[in-house]
Design a protein around this motif. Structure first.
Motif, PDB file in Angstrom:
ATOM      1  N   TRP A  63       0.982  -1.287   0.078  1.00 29.70           N
ATOM      2  CA  TRP A  63       0.100   0.060   0.194  1.00 29.70           C
ATOM      3  C   TRP A  63       1.081   1.314  -0.110  1.00 29.70           C
ATOM      4  CZ3 TRP A  63      -4.273  -1.062  -1.830  1.00 29.70           C
ATOM      5  CH2 TRP A  63      -5.110  -2.098  -1.466  1.00 29.70           C
ATOM      6  N   LEU A  64       2.075   1.137   0.871  1.00 37.15           N
ATOM      7  CA  LEU A  64       2.928   2.403   0.598  1.00 37.15           C
ATOM      8  C   LEU A  64       3.536   2.785  -0.643  1.00 37.15           C
ATOM      9  CD1 LEU A  64       4.933   1.906   3.950  1.00 37.15           C
ATOM     10  CD2 LEU A  64       3.219   3.814   3.545  1.00 37.15           C
ATOM     11  N   ILE A  65       3.813   1.587  -1.330  1.00 39.40           N
ATOM     12  CA  ILE A  65       4.231   1.647  -2.864  1.00 39.40           C
ATOM     13  C   ILE A  65       3.144   2.541  -3.775  1.00 39.40           C
ATOM     14  CG2 ILE A  65       4.632   0.568  -4.880  1.00 39.40           C
ATOM     15  CD1 ILE A  65       6.234  -1.556  -3.259  1.00 39.40           C
ATOM     16  N   GLY A  66       1.760   2.096  -3.407  1.00 41.76           N
ATOM     17  CA  GLY A  66       0.954   2.562  -4.007  1.00 41.76           C
ATOM     18  C   GLY A  66       0.804   4.279  -3.751  1.00 41.76           C
ATOM     19  N   PHE A  67       0.763   4.427  -2.484  1.00 43.80           N
ATOM     20  CA  PHE A  67       0.653   5.798  -1.975  1.00 43.80           C
ATOM     21  C   PHE A  67       2.014   6.689  -2.696  1.00 43.80           C
ATOM     22  CE2 PHE A  67       1.897   9.169   1.235  1.00 43.80           C
ATOM     23  CZ  PHE A  67       0.598   9.797   1.226  1.00 43.80           C
ATOM     24  N   LYS A  68       3.108   6.017  -2.466  1.00 42.19           N
ATOM     25  CA  LYS A  68       3.964   6.878  -3.322  1.00 42.19           C
ATOM     26  C   LYS A  68       3.732   7.032  -4.841  1.00 42.19           C
ATOM     27  CE  LYS A  68       7.655   4.961  -5.091  1.00 42.19           C
ATOM     28  NZ  LYS A  68       8.934   4.496  -5.709  1.00 42.19           N
ATOM     29  N   ASN A  69       3.285   6.059  -5.349  1.00 43.61           N
ATOM     30  CA  ASN A  69       3.116   6.280  -6.627  1.00 43.61           C
ATOM     31  C   ASN A  69       2.029   7.174  -7.224  1.00 43.61           C
ATOM     32  OD1 ASN A  69       5.170   4.509  -7.464  1.00 43.61           O
ATOM     33  ND2 ASN A  69       3.958   2.537  -7.644  1.00 43.61           N
ATOM     34  N   TYR A  70       1.003   7.273  -6.333  1.00 42.23           N
ATOM     35  CA  TYR A  70      -0.131   7.993  -6.581  1.00 42.23           C
ATOM     36  C   TYR A  70      -0.158   9.206  -5.979  1.00 42.23           C
ATOM     37  CZ  TYR A  70      -2.716   4.285  -9.176  1.00 42.23           C
ATOM     38  OH  TYR A  70      -3.008   3.660 -10.157  1.00 42.23           O
ATOM     39  N   TRP A  71       0.359   9.591  -4.897  1.00 44.49           N
ATOM     40  CA  TRP A  71       0.456  10.721  -4.062  1.00 44.49           C
ATOM     41  C   TRP A  71       1.918  11.368  -3.797  1.00 44.49           C
ATOM     42  CZ3 TRP A  71      -4.417  12.548  -3.533  1.00 44.49           C
ATOM     43  CH2 TRP A  71      -5.210  11.639  -3.373  1.00 44.49           C
ATOM     44  N   VAL A  72       2.553  10.711  -3.803  1.00 52.01           N
ATOM     45  CA  VAL A  72       4.081  11.401  -3.754  1.00 52.01           C
ATOM     46  C   VAL A  72       4.877  11.811  -4.966  1.00 52.01           C
ATOM     47  CG1 VAL A  72       6.579  11.255  -2.485  1.00 52.01           C
ATOM     48  CG2 VAL A  72       4.304  10.328  -1.491  1.00 52.01           C
ATOM     49  N   ILE A  73       4.967  10.846  -5.850  1.00 54.94           N
ATOM     50  CA  ILE A  73       5.381  11.102  -7.201  1.00 54.94           C
ATOM     51  C   ILE A  73       4.245  10.535  -8.277  1.00 54.94           C
ATOM     52  CG2 ILE A  73       7.231  10.182  -8.808  1.00 54.94           C
ATOM     53  CD1 ILE A  73       8.673   9.455  -6.154  1.00 54.94           C
ATOM     54  N   PRO A  74       3.177  11.525  -8.446  1.00 53.38           N
ATOM     55  CA  PRO A  74       2.382  10.820  -9.304  1.00 53.38           C
ATOM     56  C   PRO A  74       2.892  10.402 -10.769  1.00 53.38           C
ATOM     57  CG  PRO A  74       1.867  13.116  -8.501  1.00 53.38           C
ATOM     58  CD  PRO A  74       3.260  12.727  -8.203  1.00 53.38           C
ATOM     59  N   VAL A  75       2.032   9.444 -11.209  1.00 55.72           N
ATOM     60  CA  VAL A  75       2.631   8.616 -12.367  1.00 55.72           C
ATOM     61  C   VAL A  75       2.122   9.599 -13.466  1.00 55.72           C
ATOM     62  CG1 VAL A  75       1.984   6.532 -13.734  1.00 55.72           C
ATOM     63  CG2 VAL A  75       2.052   6.484 -11.529  1.00 55.72           C
ATOM     64  N   VAL A  76       2.794   9.699 -14.498  1.00 56.03           N
ATOM     65  CA  VAL A  76       2.694  10.723 -15.397  1.00 56.03           C
ATOM     66  C   VAL A  76       2.652   9.773 -16.709  1.00 56.03           C
ATOM     67  CG1 VAL A  76       3.515  12.430 -16.913  1.00 56.03           C
ATOM     68  CG2 VAL A  76       4.060  12.584 -14.530  1.00 56.03           C
ATOM     69  N   PRO A  77       1.543   9.978 -17.455  1.00 52.24           N
ATOM     70  CA  PRO A  77       1.121   8.888 -18.630  1.00 52.24           C
ATOM     71  C   PRO A  77       2.211   9.494 -19.840  1.00 52.24           C
ATOM     72  CG  PRO A  77      -0.597  10.599 -18.482  1.00 52.24           C
ATOM     73  CD  PRO A  77       0.149  10.515 -17.301  1.00 52.24           C
TER      74      PRO A  77
END
Length: 81
Positions: A63-77
């Protein structure tokens, strides 16, 4: 009893959000997954289920990986060619 309600409510909501096609909704899965983790830890420790404690540690990391990917370092398409 409260821990069981927390596990069901937040855990099911997190799992449901992971399957949404809408990325705006999907990004909230990790938030609700992280909220559910203290309930998992409490329930597992109270009943001496150490395998579930270990599994909860792993889930917290995921869940922390998801938090990092979506909230800390947003995924850019990637740009479409």
């Amino acid at each position: 009893m409260i821990s069981q309600i927390g596990i069901v409510f937040f855990g099911v909501l997190a799992a449901w959000l992971t399957q949404q096609a809408n990325e705006n909704r999907k990004k909230y899965a990790c938030i609700f997954g992280l909220i559910s983790q203290p309930f998992w830890f409490y329930s597992a420790i109270e009943s001496n289920q150490w395998g579930i404690v270990f599994l909860s540690i792993i889930y917290t990391g995921v869940w922390l990986i998801g938090f990092k990917n979506y909230w800390v370092i947003p995924v850019v398409p990637l740009p479409k060619e």
